[in-house]
Design an enzyme around this catalytic site. Structure first.
Site, mmCIF file in Angstrom:
data_model
loop_
_atom_site.group_PDB
_atom_site.id
_atom_site.type_symbol
_atom_site.label_atom_id
_atom_site.label_comp_id
_atom_site.label_asym_id
_atom_site.label_seq_id
_atom_site.Cartn_x
_atom_site.Cartn_y
_atom_site.Cartn_z
ATOM 1 C CG ASP A 272 -1.690 -1.328 1.313
ATOM 2 O OD1 ASP A 272 -2.471 -1.604 0.386
ATOM 3 O OD2 ASP A 272 -1.478 -2.092 2.268
ATOM 4 C CG HIS B 283 -3.342 -5.267 3.487
ATOM 5 N ND1 HIS B 283 -2.940 -4.463 2.449
ATOM 6 C CD2 HIS B 283 -3.761 -6.421 2.920
ATOM 7 C CE1 HIS B 283 -3.110 -5.104 1.309
ATOM 8 N NE2 HIS B 283 -3.612 -6.295 1.560
HETATM 9 P P1 NAX Z 1 -1.939 -18.179 -3.898
HETATM 10 O O1 NAX Z 1 -3.322 -18.760 -3.756
HETATM 11 O O2 NAX Z 1 -1.316 -18.105 -5.237
HETATM 12 O O3 NAX Z 1 -0.933 -18.978 -2.945
HETATM 13 C C1 NAX Z 1 -1.234 -19.241 -1.606
HETATM 14 C C2 NAX Z 1 -0.514 -20.520 -1.263
HETATM 15 O O4 NAX Z 1 -0.693 -20.736 0.138
HETATM 16 C C3 NAX Z 1 -1.075 -21.761 -1.968
HETATM 17 O O5 NAX Z 1 -0.027 -22.483 -2.591
HETATM 18 C C4 NAX Z 1 -1.710 -22.541 -0.833
HETATM 19 O O6 NAX Z 1 -1.672 -23.946 -1.045
HETATM 20 C C5 NAX Z 1 -0.842 -22.110 0.334
HETATM 21 N N1 NAX Z 1 -1.405 -22.393 1.647
HETATM 22 C C6 NAX Z 1 -2.689 -22.400 2.037
HETATM 23 N N2 NAX Z 1 -2.793 -22.780 3.326
HETATM 24 C C7 NAX Z 1 -1.532 -22.991 3.765
HETATM 25 C C8 NAX Z 1 -0.999 -23.414 5.002
HETATM 26 N N3 NAX Z 1 -1.778 -23.704 6.036
HETATM 27 N N4 NAX Z 1 0.345 -23.537 5.102
HETATM 28 C C9 NAX Z 1 1.149 -23.284 4.065
HETATM 29 N N5 NAX Z 1 0.690 -22.891 2.847
HETATM 30 C C10 NAX Z 1 -0.642 -22.749 2.714
HETATM 31 O O7 NAX Z 1 -2.039 -16.747 -3.198
HETATM 32 P P2 NAX Z 1 -1.051 -15.503 -3.333
HETATM 33 O O8 NAX Z 1 -1.495 -14.670 -4.470
HETATM 34 O O9 NAX Z 1 0.351 -15.970 -3.284
HETATM 35 O O10 NAX Z 1 -1.461 -14.682 -2.018
HETATM 36 C C11 NAX Z 1 -1.119 -15.170 -0.728
HETATM 37 C C12 NAX Z 1 -1.779 -14.316 0.345
HETATM 38 O O11 NAX Z 1 -1.312 -12.986 0.274
HETATM 39 C C13 NAX Z 1 -3.306 -14.228 0.246
HETATM 40 O O12 NAX Z 1 -3.848 -14.373 1.544
HETATM 41 C C14 NAX Z 1 -3.522 -12.809 -0.238
HETATM 42 O O13 NAX Z 1 -4.798 -12.317 0.121
HETATM 43 C C15 NAX Z 1 -2.414 -12.092 0.449
HETATM 44 N N6 NAX Z 1 -2.027 -10.765 -0.058
HETATM 45 C C16 NAX Z 1 -1.634 -9.846 0.852
HETATM 46 C C17 NAX Z 1 -1.179 -8.589 0.482
HETATM 47 C C18 NAX Z 1 -0.729 -7.599 1.509
HETATM 48 O O14 NAX Z 1 -0.416 -6.474 1.107
HETATM 49 N N7 NAX Z 1 -0.655 -7.903 2.806
HETATM 50 C C19 NAX Z 1 -1.170 -8.171 -0.940
HETATM 51 C C20 NAX Z 1 -1.214 -9.311 -1.892
HETATM 52 C C21 NAX Z 1 -2.093 -10.470 -1.474
HETATM 53 O O15 NAX Z 1 -3.422 -10.172 -1.779
#
Ligand code: NAX
Length: 333
Positions: free
Chosen positions: A159, A187
């Site tokens: 952000d 966030h």
């Molecule tokens: P993806 O869905 O591409 O990847 C997430 C990965 O996490 C998957 O491979 C899934 O299998 C894995 N996962 C799920 N549960 C798990 C667990 N218990 N232990 C280990 N791995 C696990 O998502 P991606 O685009 O990489 O985003 C990841 C996270 O970042 C999401 O929650 C998203 O909302 C968040 N974000 C946060 C942002 C921020 O500024 N704080 C911005 C970007 C993003 O939206």
């Protein structure tokens, strides 16, 4: 060369990790003299995909990257880690209410907090990226009582980067000419991107951003709303959420925490509130911080206008609601 440090990335098979891992292996975060051992955690069903990521990491042929362990076992993943990027989280599915999302994530961050507590270094620096990032960081720290609470942070750097880029574009300057924009709060769409203390370096010298923009209406409305809704705009165009920019921001956050900020400059991080600026304690709230020797301090004494105060109240109320919902879920277990 220092001895290698262990670094864990969760959600390692996902799209943010895919961009983040290269930065870590290339030395952009911990520096060119710090070798790393990567621990890559994902869920069992993703281990096949993760093995492809491991092959690509090998094929980078980067000398700072020493050992790579892909795993679905939090104990193995968190063993002796000095830095943790908690990216993996349960994504919001269609029709899912915010409290369902929170319930699913509370469980994940409880398990990971416990694993950090038992297996990580006591000085581990934890960055939570997975949403709802602020409340996930709070839960995680709660379940890791032997690690100092200030070692748990949530990412609002994306952000901040978005806000800095938007101001630079408005002023027609390079992005690095704008400094000290602040992200306050959660966030989420209640965050408050605040340009009132930002400064810009122009050919004529350094100026406060509000004076250079000379349009408070734009700064208080269009600018704020554009940053609050930027994530949604990326999803609508790309059909996937921000990943390259999120990974870059995660690297920026950890690098500054590790290496420090420059004198007179600050960055925004979600950290446990100590009551600064009248924000309730015991929520993870994004504040401007200075960092030295791996320790951050909330910047004190900034003036808060009436407009800013009302926005800080909205975002801190949301975080208190999230905390109450999370506690509700945990008490039922
Ligand atoms: P993806 O869905 O591409 O990847 C997430 C990965 O996490 C998957 O491979 C899934 O299998 C894995 N996962 C799920 N549960 C798990 C667990 N218990 N232990 C280990 N791995 C696990 O998502 P991606 O685009 O990489 O985003 C990841 C996270 O970042 C999401 O929650 C998203 O909302 C968040 N974000 C946060 C942002 C921020 O500024 N704080 C911005 C970007 C993003 O939206």
């Amino acid at each position: 060369m220092s001895d290698p440090i262990n670094v864990v990335v969760t959600g390692a098979a996902g799209q943010i990790a895919y961009s983040l891992l290269y930065q870590l292996a290339a030395g952009s975060v911990f520096g060119p003299n710090q070798p790393i051992n990567l621990r890559l955690l994902d869920i069992p069903v993703m281990l096949g995909v993760l093995s492809g990521v491991v092959m690509e990491l090998e094929d980078l042929a980067l000398p700072l990257l020493r050992e790579v362990i892909p795993t679905a076992d939090p104990v193995e993943a968190f063993k002796d880690v000095a830095a943790a990027f908690l990216v993996g989280a349960m994504p919001r599915k269609e029709g899912m209410e915010r409290k369902d999302l929170l319930a699913a994530n509370v469980e994940i961050f409880k398990v990971q907090g416990e694993a950090l507590d038992k297996h990580a270094r006591k000085d581990v620096k934890v960055l939570v990226v997975g949403n709802p990032a602020n409340t996930n960081a709070l839960i995680c720290s709660h379940y890791a009582p032997t690690i100092p609470k200030q070692n748990f942070t949530a990412m609002t750097r994306l952000d901040q980067n978005r806000a800095q880029a938007a101001l630079a574009s408005r002023l027609g300057v390079q992005v690095d000419k704008v400094k000290n924009v602040i992200i306050w709060g959660n966030h989420s769409s209640t965050q408050y991107p605040d340009a009132s203390h930002a400064i810009v370096t122009l050919k004529s010298g350094t100026k406060p951003v509000p004076a250079a923009v000379n349009n408070n209406g734009w700064l208080d409305t269009t600018f704020v709303e554009t940053i609050q809704k930027r994530g949604a705009a990326v999803i609508s165009a790309r059909k996937m959420s921000s990943a390259m920019s999120a990974a870059k921001a995660a690297g920026d956050h950890m690098r500054d925490w590790w290496m420090g900020t420059k004198p007179g400059e600050w960055v925004s991080m979600g950290v446990l509130s100590d009551g600064s600026y009248g924000i309730p304690k015991d929520i993870v709230f994004s504040f401007p911080v200075n960092i030295q020797n791996g320790q951050y301090k909330i910047v004190q004494g900034l003036s808060i206008s009436d407009v800013a105060r009302s926005k800080l109240t909205v975002t801190s109320n949301e975080l208190q609601e999230e905390r109450a919902e999370a506690n509700n879920v945990l008490q039922k277990k």
